[in-house]
Design a protein around this motif. Structure first.
Motif, PDB file in Angstrom:
ATOM      1  N   UNK A 124       2.417  -6.044   5.243  1.00 46.82           N
ATOM      2  CA  UNK A 124       1.773  -5.305   6.331  1.00 46.82           C
ATOM      3  C   UNK A 124       1.938  -3.793   6.135  1.00 46.82           C
ATOM      4  N   UNK A 125       3.138  -3.366   5.776  1.00 48.27           N
ATOM      5  CA  UNK A 125       3.378  -1.938   5.549  1.00 48.27           C
ATOM      6  C   UNK A 125       2.539  -1.430   4.384  1.00 48.27           C
ATOM      7  N   UNK A 126       2.413  -2.222   3.335  1.00 42.56           N
ATOM      8  CA  UNK A 126       1.598  -1.824   2.186  1.00 42.56           C
ATOM      9  C   UNK A 126       0.131  -1.692   2.547  1.00 42.56           C
ATOM     10  N   UNK A 127      -0.374  -2.637   3.330  1.00 41.38           N
ATOM     11  CA  UNK A 127      -1.786  -2.577   3.752  1.00 41.38           C
ATOM     12  C   UNK A 127      -2.017  -1.368   4.649  1.00 41.38           C
ATOM     13  N   UNK A 128      -1.129  -1.143   5.599  1.00 41.21           N
ATOM     14  CA  UNK A 128      -1.261   0.018   6.498  1.00 41.21           C
ATOM     15  C   UNK A 128      -1.201   1.309   5.702  1.00 41.21           C
ATOM     16  N   UNK A 180      15.853  -5.110  -0.456  1.00 40.72           N
ATOM     17  CA  UNK A 180      14.577  -5.600   0.061  1.00 40.72           C
ATOM     18  C   UNK A 180      14.337  -7.052  -0.329  1.00 40.72           C
ATOM     19  N   UNK A 181      14.609  -7.391  -1.588  1.00 40.91           N
ATOM     20  CA  UNK A 181      14.382  -8.765  -2.050  1.00 40.91           C
ATOM     21  C   UNK A 181      15.426  -9.736  -1.514  1.00 40.91           C
ATOM     22  N   UNK A 182      16.631  -9.263  -1.274  1.00 36.81           N
ATOM     23  CA  UNK A 182      17.698 -10.152  -0.813  1.00 36.81           C
ATOM     24  C   UNK A 182      17.607 -10.440   0.684  1.00 36.81           C
ATOM     25  N   UNK A 183      17.325  -9.433   1.480  1.00 36.29           N
ATOM     26  CA  UNK A 183      17.398  -9.596   2.932  1.00 36.29           C
ATOM     27  C   UNK A 183      16.051  -9.484   3.641  1.00 36.29           C
ATOM     28  N   UNK A 184      15.043  -9.007   2.952  1.00 38.40           N
ATOM     29  CA  UNK A 184      13.757  -8.812   3.609  1.00 38.40           C
ATOM     30  C   UNK A 184      12.827  -9.986   3.425  1.00 38.40           C
ATOM     31  N   UNK A 185      11.935 -10.140   4.374  1.00 38.11           N
ATOM     32  CA  UNK A 185      10.872 -11.133   4.261  1.00 38.11           C
ATOM     33  C   UNK A 185       9.632 -10.414   3.751  1.00 38.11           C
ATOM     34  N   UNK A 186       8.749 -11.134   3.129  1.00 38.21           N
ATOM     35  CA  UNK A 186       7.603 -10.507   2.484  1.00 38.21           C
ATOM     36  C   UNK A 186       6.569  -9.986   3.489  1.00 38.21           C
ATOM     37  N   UNK A 187       6.454 -10.611   4.641  1.00 36.77           N
ATOM     38  CA  UNK A 187       5.432 -10.245   5.629  1.00 36.77           C
ATOM     39  C   UNK A 187       5.433  -8.782   6.036  1.00 36.77           C
ATOM     40  N   UNK A 188       6.572  -8.241   6.478  1.00 34.37           N
ATOM     41  CA  UNK A 188       6.581  -6.826   6.878  1.00 34.37           C
ATOM     42  C   UNK A 188       6.228  -5.873   5.738  1.00 34.37           C
ATOM     43  N   UNK A 189       6.614  -6.234   4.511  1.00 35.65           N
ATOM     44  CA  UNK A 189       6.311  -5.368   3.370  1.00 35.65           C
ATOM     45  C   UNK A 189       4.824  -5.408   3.034  1.00 35.65           C
ATOM     46  N   UNK A 237       8.304   1.230   1.276  1.00 41.53           N
ATOM     47  CA  UNK A 237       6.871   1.227   0.994  1.00 41.53           C
ATOM     48  C   UNK A 237       6.437   2.548   0.380  1.00 41.53           C
ATOM     49  N   UNK A 238       6.897   3.661   0.953  1.00 40.68           N
ATOM     50  CA  UNK A 238       6.549   4.974   0.410  1.00 40.68           C
ATOM     51  C   UNK A 238       7.130   5.164  -0.990  1.00 40.68           C
ATOM     52  N   UNK A 239       8.374   4.746  -1.174  1.00 43.77           N
ATOM     53  CA  UNK A 239       9.007   4.868  -2.489  1.00 43.77           C
ATOM     54  C   UNK A 239       8.274   4.026  -3.528  1.00 43.77           C
ATOM     55  N   UNK A 240       7.869   2.836  -3.137  1.00 43.07           N
ATOM     56  CA  UNK A 240       7.134   1.969  -4.059  1.00 43.07           C
ATOM     57  C   UNK A 240       5.767   2.565  -4.394  1.00 43.07           C
ATOM     58  N   UNK A 241       5.133   3.202  -3.424  1.00 44.38           N
ATOM     59  CA  UNK A 241       3.828   3.814  -3.670  1.00 44.38           C
ATOM     60  C   UNK A 241       3.929   4.943  -4.683  1.00 44.38           C
ATOM     61  N   UNK A 242       5.026   5.680  -4.648  1.00 39.85           N
ATOM     62  CA  UNK A 242       5.218   6.784  -5.585  1.00 39.85           C
ATOM     63  C   UNK A 242       5.971   6.359  -6.838  1.00 39.85           C
ATOM     64  N   UNK A 243       6.453   5.112  -6.876  1.00 43.34           N
ATOM     65  CA  UNK A 243       7.136   4.593  -8.056  1.00 43.34           C
ATOM     66  C   UNK A 243       8.547   5.098  -8.232  1.00 43.34           C
ATOM     67  N   UNK A 244       9.223   5.409  -7.134  1.00 44.18           N
ATOM     68  CA  UNK A 244      10.580   5.951  -7.228  1.00 44.18           C
ATOM     69  C   UNK A 244      11.602   5.100  -6.477  1.00 44.18           C
ATOM     70  N   UNK A 245      11.326   3.846  -6.286  1.00 50.33           N
ATOM     71  CA  UNK A 245      12.239   2.961  -5.562  1.00 50.33           C
ATOM     72  C   UNK A 245      13.540   2.781  -6.349  1.00 50.33           C
ATOM     73  N   UNK A 246      14.674   2.973  -5.680  1.00 54.97           N
ATOM     74  CA  UNK A 246      15.958   2.783  -6.366  1.00 54.97           C
ATOM     75  C   UNK A 246      16.245   1.288  -6.519  1.00 54.97           C
ATOM     76  N   UNK A 247      17.015   0.957  -7.524  1.00 61.48           N
ATOM     77  CA  UNK A 247      17.356  -0.438  -7.789  1.00 61.48           C
ATOM     78  C   UNK A 247      18.133  -1.024  -6.618  1.00 61.48           C
TER      79      UNK A 247
END
Length: 83
Positions: free
Chosen positions: A57-61, A46-55, A30-40
């Motif tokens: 919630x983390x983005x809103x928080x 995140x897309x393969x193993x994560x569910x969208x809900x926690x992301x 979430x922090x990396x995405x906010x700053x635009x530095x998320x590694x591939x």
């Protein structure tokens, strides 16, 4: 040196790649995405193993905390200048 049995495939260490993202992985993503530095690599995990809900919630928080911090800084500066 221990001889390797040819019939057994080599054991690869994928302790974080094949498991669902932990709480800290979600926070860091979430922090990396906010700053635009998320590694591939992390984005794919995140897309393969994560569910969208926690992301979501983390983005809103994160967004609410960011707004609160900026509002607090602006209020503090305005009070210090006597405005």
């Amino acid at each position: 040196m221990k001889p390797q049995n040819i019939s057994e495939p080599p054991v690869e260490n994928h302790d974080t790649d094949d498991s669902k993202p932990s709480f800290w992985h979600i926070v860091i993503s979430t922090l990396a995405a906010a700053f635009g530095v998320q590694s591939n690599k992390n984005r794919e995990r995140d897309f393969k193993h994560g569910h969208i809900g926690p992301y979501i919630a983390a983005g809103i928080i994160f967004t609410l905390l960011f707004i609160a911090v900026v509002a607090t800084i602006v209020t503090t500066v305005l009070k210090a200048k006597g405005l």
